[in-house]
Structure formats: structure tokens, C-alpha cells
Design a protein around this motif. Sequence first.
Motif, PDB file in Angstrom:
ATOM      1  N   GLU A 116      29.242  28.872  50.746  1.00  0.00           N
ATOM      2  CA  GLU A 116      29.350  28.711  49.291  1.00  0.00           C
ATOM      3  C   GLU A 116      28.761  29.925  48.557  1.00  0.00           C
ATOM      4  OE1 GLU A 116      27.358  25.088  48.582  1.00  0.00           O
ATOM      5  OE2 GLU A 116      29.025  23.804  49.273  1.00  0.00           O
ATOM      6  N   GLN A 117      27.640  30.450  49.062  1.00  0.00           N
ATOM      7  CA  GLN A 117      27.045  31.640  48.447  1.00  0.00           C
ATOM      8  C   GLN A 117      27.938  32.858  48.591  1.00  0.00           C
ATOM      9  OE1 GLN A 117      23.202  32.023  50.269  1.00  0.00           O
ATOM     10  NE2 GLN A 117      22.312  30.281  49.148  1.00  0.00           N
ATOM     11  N   ARG A 118      28.575  32.990  49.748  1.00  0.00           N
ATOM     12  CA  ARG A 118      29.478  34.121  49.947  1.00  0.00           C
ATOM     13  C   ARG A 118      30.635  34.082  48.953  1.00  0.00           C
ATOM     14  NH1 ARG A 118      30.043  34.284  56.567  1.00  0.00           N
ATOM     15  NH2 ARG A 118      27.984  35.218  56.998  1.00  0.00           N
ATOM     16  N   ILE A 119      31.200  32.893  48.785  1.00  0.00           N
ATOM     17  CA  ILE A 119      32.307  32.759  47.837  1.00  0.00           C
ATOM     18  C   ILE A 119      31.848  33.097  46.414  1.00  0.00           C
ATOM     19  CG2 ILE A 119      33.906  31.105  46.792  1.00  0.00           C
ATOM     20  CD1 ILE A 119      34.011  29.662  49.481  1.00  0.00           C
ATOM     21  N   TYR A 120      30.648  32.671  46.051  1.00  0.00           N
ATOM     22  CA  TYR A 120      30.119  32.957  44.708  1.00  0.00           C
ATOM     23  C   TYR A 120      29.996  34.458  44.473  1.00  0.00           C
ATOM     24  CZ  TYR A 120      26.710  33.473  40.965  1.00  0.00           C
ATOM     25  OH  TYR A 120      26.062  33.881  39.830  1.00  0.00           O
ATOM     26  N   TYR A 121      29.417  35.147  45.437  1.00  0.00           N
ATOM     27  CA  TYR A 121      29.225  36.588  45.259  1.00  0.00           C
ATOM     28  C   TYR A 121      30.542  37.349  45.321  1.00  0.00           C
ATOM     29  CZ  TYR A 121      24.184  36.006  45.477  1.00  0.00           C
ATOM     30  OH  TYR A 121      22.885  35.637  45.208  1.00  0.00           O
ATOM     31  N   GLN A 122      31.476  36.845  46.074  1.00  0.00           N
ATOM     32  CA  GLN A 122      32.793  37.484  46.085  1.00  0.00           C
ATOM     33  C   GLN A 122      33.462  37.359  44.719  1.00  0.00           C
ATOM     34  OE1 GLN A 122      34.681  35.562  49.364  1.00  0.00           O
ATOM     35  NE2 GLN A 122      33.812  36.947  50.893  1.00  0.00           N
ATOM     36  N   ASN A 123      33.348  36.195  44.073  1.00  0.00           N
ATOM     37  CA  ASN A 123      33.897  36.027  42.721  1.00  0.00           C
ATOM     38  C   ASN A 123      33.237  36.997  41.728  1.00  0.00           C
ATOM     39  OD1 ASN A 123      35.689  33.994  43.406  1.00  0.00           O
ATOM     40  ND2 ASN A 123      34.171  32.386  43.113  1.00  0.00           N
ATOM     41  N   LEU A 124      31.912  37.163  41.868  1.00  0.00           N
ATOM     42  CA  LEU A 124      31.196  38.073  40.971  1.00  0.00           C
ATOM     43  C   LEU A 124      31.678  39.512  41.151  1.00  0.00           C
ATOM     44  CD1 LEU A 124      28.940  38.495  38.898  1.00  0.00           C
ATOM     45  CD2 LEU A 124      27.343  38.714  40.830  1.00  0.00           C
ATOM     46  N   LEU A 125      31.870  39.912  42.415  1.00  0.00           N
ATOM     47  CA  LEU A 125      32.363  41.259  42.676  1.00  0.00           C
ATOM     48  C   LEU A 125      33.761  41.471  42.102  1.00  0.00           C
ATOM     49  CD1 LEU A 125      31.156  41.827  46.354  1.00  0.00           C
ATOM     50  CD2 LEU A 125      30.292  42.944  44.279  1.00  0.00           C
ATOM     51  N   ILE A 126      34.586  40.444  42.125  1.00  0.00           N
ATOM     52  CA  ILE A 126      35.947  40.559  41.579  1.00  0.00           C
ATOM     53  C   ILE A 126      35.909  40.782  40.060  1.00  0.00           C
ATOM     54  CG2 ILE A 126      38.082  39.277  41.143  1.00  0.00           C
ATOM     55  CD1 ILE A 126      37.699  38.010  43.883  1.00  0.00           C
ATOM     56  N   VAL A 127      35.018  40.025  39.396  1.00  0.00           N
ATOM     57  CA  VAL A 127      34.906  40.174  37.940  1.00  0.00           C
ATOM     58  C   VAL A 127      34.433  41.582  37.569  1.00  0.00           C
ATOM     59  CG1 VAL A 127      33.669  39.377  35.898  1.00  0.00           C
ATOM     60  CG2 VAL A 127      34.535  37.714  37.563  1.00  0.00           C
ATOM     61  N   LEU A 128      33.413  42.093  38.265  1.00  0.00           N
ATOM     62  CA  LEU A 128      32.905  43.443  38.005  1.00  0.00           C
ATOM     63  C   LEU A 128      33.956  44.501  38.318  1.00  0.00           C
ATOM     64  CD1 LEU A 128      29.301  43.090  39.493  1.00  0.00           C
ATOM     65  CD2 LEU A 128      29.970  43.121  37.079  1.00  0.00           C
ATOM     66  N   GLY A 129      34.688  44.306  39.403  1.00  0.00           N
ATOM     67  CA  GLY A 129      35.725  45.272  39.747  1.00  0.00           C
ATOM     68  C   GLY A 129      36.835  45.320  38.712  1.00  0.00           C
ATOM     69  N   GLY A 130      37.136  44.166  38.085  1.00  0.00           N
ATOM     70  CA  GLY A 130      38.197  44.145  37.076  1.00  0.00           C
ATOM     71  C   GLY A 130      37.843  44.917  35.824  1.00  0.00           C
ATOM     72  N   LEU A 159      42.331  48.796  40.562  1.00  0.00           N
ATOM     73  CA  LEU A 159      41.288  48.417  41.506  1.00  0.00           C
ATOM     74  C   LEU A 159      41.131  46.901  41.547  1.00  0.00           C
ATOM     75  CD1 LEU A 159      39.049  49.337  43.433  1.00  0.00           C
ATOM     76  CD2 LEU A 159      37.509  49.443  41.467  1.00  0.00           C
ATOM     77  N   PHE A 160      41.253  46.301  40.348  1.00  0.00           N
ATOM     78  CA  PHE A 160      41.158  44.835  40.290  1.00  0.00           C
ATOM     79  C   PHE A 160      42.271  44.181  41.117  1.00  0.00           C
ATOM     80  CE2 PHE A 160      42.734  40.939  38.314  1.00  0.00           C
ATOM     81  CZ  PHE A 160      41.619  40.120  38.419  1.00  0.00           C
ATOM     82  N   THR A 161      43.502  44.705  40.979  1.00  0.00           N
ATOM     83  CA  THR A 161      44.627  44.115  41.708  1.00  0.00           C
ATOM     84  C   THR A 161      44.427  44.250  43.212  1.00  0.00           C
ATOM     85  OG1 THR A 161      46.112  44.663  39.873  1.00  0.00           O
ATOM     86  CG2 THR A 161      47.115  44.144  42.012  1.00  0.00           C
ATOM     87  N   ALA A 162      44.020  45.467  43.644  1.00  0.00           N
ATOM     88  CA  ALA A 162      43.811  45.692  45.075  1.00  0.00           C
ATOM     89  C   ALA A 162      42.672  44.809  45.608  1.00  0.00           C
ATOM     90  CB  ALA A 162      43.509  47.170  45.327  1.00  0.00           C
ATOM     91  N   PHE A 163      41.598  44.768  44.818  1.00  0.00           N
ATOM     92  CA  PHE A 163      40.457  43.951  45.263  1.00  0.00           C
ATOM     93  C   PHE A 163      40.792  42.464  45.256  1.00  0.00           C
ATOM     94  CE2 PHE A 163      36.102  43.889  46.418  1.00  0.00           C
ATOM     95  CZ  PHE A 163      35.610  42.679  45.967  1.00  0.00           C
ATOM     96  N   PHE A 164      41.653  42.067  44.303  1.00  0.00           N
ATOM     97  CA  PHE A 164      42.036  40.661  44.213  1.00  0.00           C
ATOM     98  C   PHE A 164      42.816  40.227  45.453  1.00  0.00           C
ATOM     99  CE2 PHE A 164      42.806  36.703  42.245  1.00  0.00           C
ATOM    100  CZ  PHE A 164      44.106  36.337  42.515  1.00  0.00           C
TER     101      PHE A 164
END
Length: 646
Positions: free
Chosen positions: A396-410, A416-421
Motif C-alpha cells: 500500500e505504501q509503494r502504491i501511495y508513493y508511486q501516485n505521488l511521483l506521477i503527480v510530480l512528474g506531470g 514525461l507524464f505520459t511516459a511515466f504514466f
Amino acid sequence: MNYSLKITKIFILSLLVTAYQNSLCAFQKEPDVELKARYDSLNEDFNRYFFSSTPSLSAEEFGLSFISEADRLMKDVDKHERPDLYFSVKDIVYYYYTFQKDTIMSFTVLNEMIRESKELGLPRVEVNTLNKKGVEYMVLDAHDSALSNFNKAVYLARQNGFEELLGYTYNSMAIVYQKMFDFQGAMRKFHQALIYLSPKKNLGMVAVVHGNLGGIHSYLQNGDSVIYYADKLQALNKQLNSDRHTSEALGLFMAGSYLIKNYKQALAYADSVAGMIENGRYTGALYNAKYYLSKTMFELGDRDAAYALAKEAVDLVHANGYTRGEIQYVRWLIELDKHFGEYEIALNRSELLAGVLDSLNSLRSEQRLQLLLINNELENRDKDITALNTHLRIDEQRIYYQNLLIVLGGLFSVLLFTAFFVFYRRRVTLQRVLAKEAQSRLLLSQLEPHFVFNAMASIQYYLLEGNNVNLALGYLQKFSRLIRKVLESTRSNLISLQDELDTLNFYLEVHQQRLNHSFTFYFEVDLEDDDYSLLIPPMFVQPFIENAIEYGVKGSGKNEIIVGFCQEGDMLIVTIDDNGPGLGNSHVKSKDHRSQATQITLERIDVLKKLHKREASFSVVNRQDNEGVVTGVRVQLKLPIFNNPI
């Protein structure tokens, strides 16, 4: 050699020889003349060597020649076209190793026969072979393994309508229970054997069963029942005219007469037994006759004769190594010593009796060790559950931090957002699969503590209320087998239907004994191609069977549970029927517990759908007769069948 073990081996040997002789007449097709002649020659060599008083060859010379010829014959026989001839040769090879006391090779041949009979679709051969394997384990006192093979034979025999094989199997199971000192279990299995044994076809076996039942009631001191089975045995022996059964019936009449305090009649039967022994016709009942004659003479006032007879009985059982009889007879002799004021002799005999009892303490020590091993397994399970919870939190923590990284990357770049998504979706999908898999294992493990604690409570109740150490130890051994099956089942996401049936059968037998056999249970299996190796998720059925026991059939009356398995394509339909009060008449506690089982099952079904994309469902309804009266509860489960392990 222990006397009881000697008798068991003689009995088993007679069964093996009988089965071997029957196999010679099993040809459904007339084999080639040459192959049949070679088989007859092999059979004659076998009989000449093992049943001749002066064999012409040494054991090594005969073994090399016999096995070589058997191997050549099996290679020349097409097992697909001539299965009866092929398995008859296999049988005679198995009997060779059995007579040679080569246990490893005996089991090797039996395992090959089981595998090949499954491949060729020959259930009768498989049932016969499972019975032989169970008998081999029975001779070795490996009671768990013996009962496991006999239970598999029962399933196959029931499925294919082999009633005469059911009678043989239940009789063998009863002998195992008798060796375990579980006399109630032995009597139950003997009665089941009588249901399927026909006096016209199996008169000798029916007589043996009645004699065994009389012996059990003699040990339990049920005089009327002893005389009942003695009458039955005597009536059957009018056709058999067997000295063994005649002597056994007279011994039972003598014991029964003593137990109902008809001492004059007991003396008359004792004279009849003595007459047979003096003529040298049968000496097997001598020590038992002396024991009951001693007790009879004591009741009639001839104490000196009682003492002399008791001492002779003790000497005889000691010479034959009959431990159970020795314990019983020495205790009687100690009572007589005390009666005559010989307290020092009584003390010495008590010390001797303690030494005899030491041989039984090893069995109790083994049972204690099994209980320690179970506790250790339960502790390990608790650790596994803790580890699985930790794993879920980390996911659950991994998923949370992955979501945070996606928002920052966007924020930096749409590209970069599309590739990271894209990367995120792939990674999250993998993590969710792993999380759901861990959740599935966690839910399955959460079923076990509730299940195990109920079983442990059953053992506690049995020990406190039953007040019988031997039966308690037998019950504990059943529980240990059940725990091992459950722990083995929950180590995998999928198990075979055969393993699920074994686990449920052990589970129901434990509860059946705990509730004093206040209910019966049956399995009805209808599979395509009789394939018991198909894979299903484990432990879906157990919670509903537990509800059926605790809130359906628990109590007085003729209660029963029927568990049905029916295959429909790639789905397995499981029904659990009980004849209890129904859902509308359940107490609040039972409703809460039923809803808990329902919630756990719903969660497991949800994980199954998400993880493997397979449908599953269940329903719980009241059963009703034609007039709308509730006759019990029906649970129907629809589970997916998997062809390959996951």
C-alpha cells in the motif's frame, strides 16, 4: 513376536493369498495361448517354491530366475489390450516380494500398479491395490498411512459400485482401529463391513467379523452382546465347519456366561473348550479359557483352583507376547495374591506389570510429541499471518508513493507524464496482483485459527468428559492427521479434489466422534472421467460444513450431512445439505457466525475474481418439502476448476 501382531499377519497373509487366487480367474479376454502358458508356468514356479516343504532352488537362484521371467512376460504383454493378464503378472511379482518380506520393493510394485491403473482407467484394479497398500501399512503399524489408503479405496469403490470391495475395506479399517485400541471405531467399521459382505459370497469373512465383534464386547465386559455374537458365529459355522470358529464361539459363550454371572454354564463351556484342546484340534483359545475359568472358579468358591488357573493363563500370554492380555491377566492374579494375603508377591507382580505398561507408554509419548509438533506449526502460522500483514502494508505504501511521483512528474512535462504514466500503470498492475495474491493467502490463513481452535476445544471436551485414555489418544491421533491435512492444503493456492475430499472426511470424522455419532455424513461425487486430480481453491467448503455441524445437525435425532460434488464444464458445483432446523430457526449467535463465514467466503471469491478472472458464487437457502415445511439448509458453491497449477 507379539502375539496380536502374529495373528494380524496370519490374517493378512490369508487375505493376500485369497486375492492372489482370485486374480488368476480375472481374465476378461482370452489371452494368447503362448502368453497364458508362460503365465501358468510362472504361477506354478511360485507355488512350488513358496508352498513346497523342500524347494529345489536357493532363495537367490529362484529370485533371479522368477523376476527375470516376470519382467520378460510383462514386456511381451500389451497392457492396453490385455490389462487383466498384465496386472495378474504384477500381482504375482508383488506377492513374491511380500513373501520375501522385501517391504521397499512391495511398495514399489504397488505404487506402479496404482499409477498404471489410473492411466488405463481401471478403478477396480486401483481399489484392490489401494487395499493391499493399506494392509502393508497395517502390518507395519503405520496406522495413519493405512487408513489414508483405505479411505481412498472407499471413495473409489463407492463411486463405482464395488460393494464387495467396500466390505473388505471396512473390515481392514476395523482391524486398524482395533490395533489402536479404538474399540468404538472398530465396531463401527465392522458393522459397515457387514452391510456390504454377502454371507453367500463371503461367509468366512462374515464369520471372522462376528467373532471380532464378540471379542471386543468381551474386552468391554458386555456379557449379553458377547453371547449374541457367539450365537451368530455358531450359526455361520454350521456351514463352514471350522475348528477355529468352533473354539472361538465356545470361548465367547464361556466369557459371556461368566459376565452375566451364569457360572455353571461357563464351566460347561470351559469343559467343551478343554475337550477340543486335548484332542489337539485348536489351542489358540487356551489362555483366554483359563482366564475366564479362573474367574468362574473364584466366584464358585474354589479359590485355590482359581489361583492356579490364573497363573497358567499369565504364563501362556507371556510366552506368546500378548501384551494386552498379559496386562489384564496379571491384574487379576494380583487381586488373587491380595486375597490370599501374599502382599509381597502382589508387589513384585505390580512391578512386573509396570514394566509391561512401559511398552505402551511409548505410544503415548509419540502422541504427546505429535501435539508439540502441532503447536509448533500453529506458532509458525501466526508468524506467517504477521508477515503477510506487513507485506500488505508495504504494498500500500509503494502504491501511495508511486501516485505521488506521477503527480510530480506531470508538473514538469506532458511527455514525461505520459511516459511515466505508462510505466506506472504497468508497475501498479503488477503490485495489485501481488497484493491480491497475498490477501488471498491471508484470508485463507485466517480461516485456520477458528477451525483449529474449535477442533482443540473438541479434544479438551473429549479428554475431560470421556475419561478414557486410550480413546482420547485415538481421538488425538485423528486430530493430528486432520491438522496435517489442513496445513498441507493451505500451503497452495490450488489443491486436488482428492486432497480436499480427504481433508473434509477427516474433519467430519473428528466432529462425528466428538458429538458421539449424533449425525452421519455422505459424499456424492459425479465427475467427468472420474478425474479426482482436478485442481480447485482449497478450504471453500469447510466453513459451511462447520455451520451445518454446529447449527444444523448438532443435537439429538437422526441427523445427516450430504456433501455433493458435480462437474459442469470448467466449474465444480458443491452442495452441502443438512436436515437441521433451517435458517429461520437459528439463534442470534449462529446467525452472526453464519454471516462471518459468508463474509470470509465473499472476500475470497472477490480475490479469486480479481486475481484469476474466474467466476465463483454461492447461495444459502432453506430446504422445503412438498408442503412447504423447512427440512434443513442447502448451501451451493460454484467454484472454478483449474487445469494447471498457478
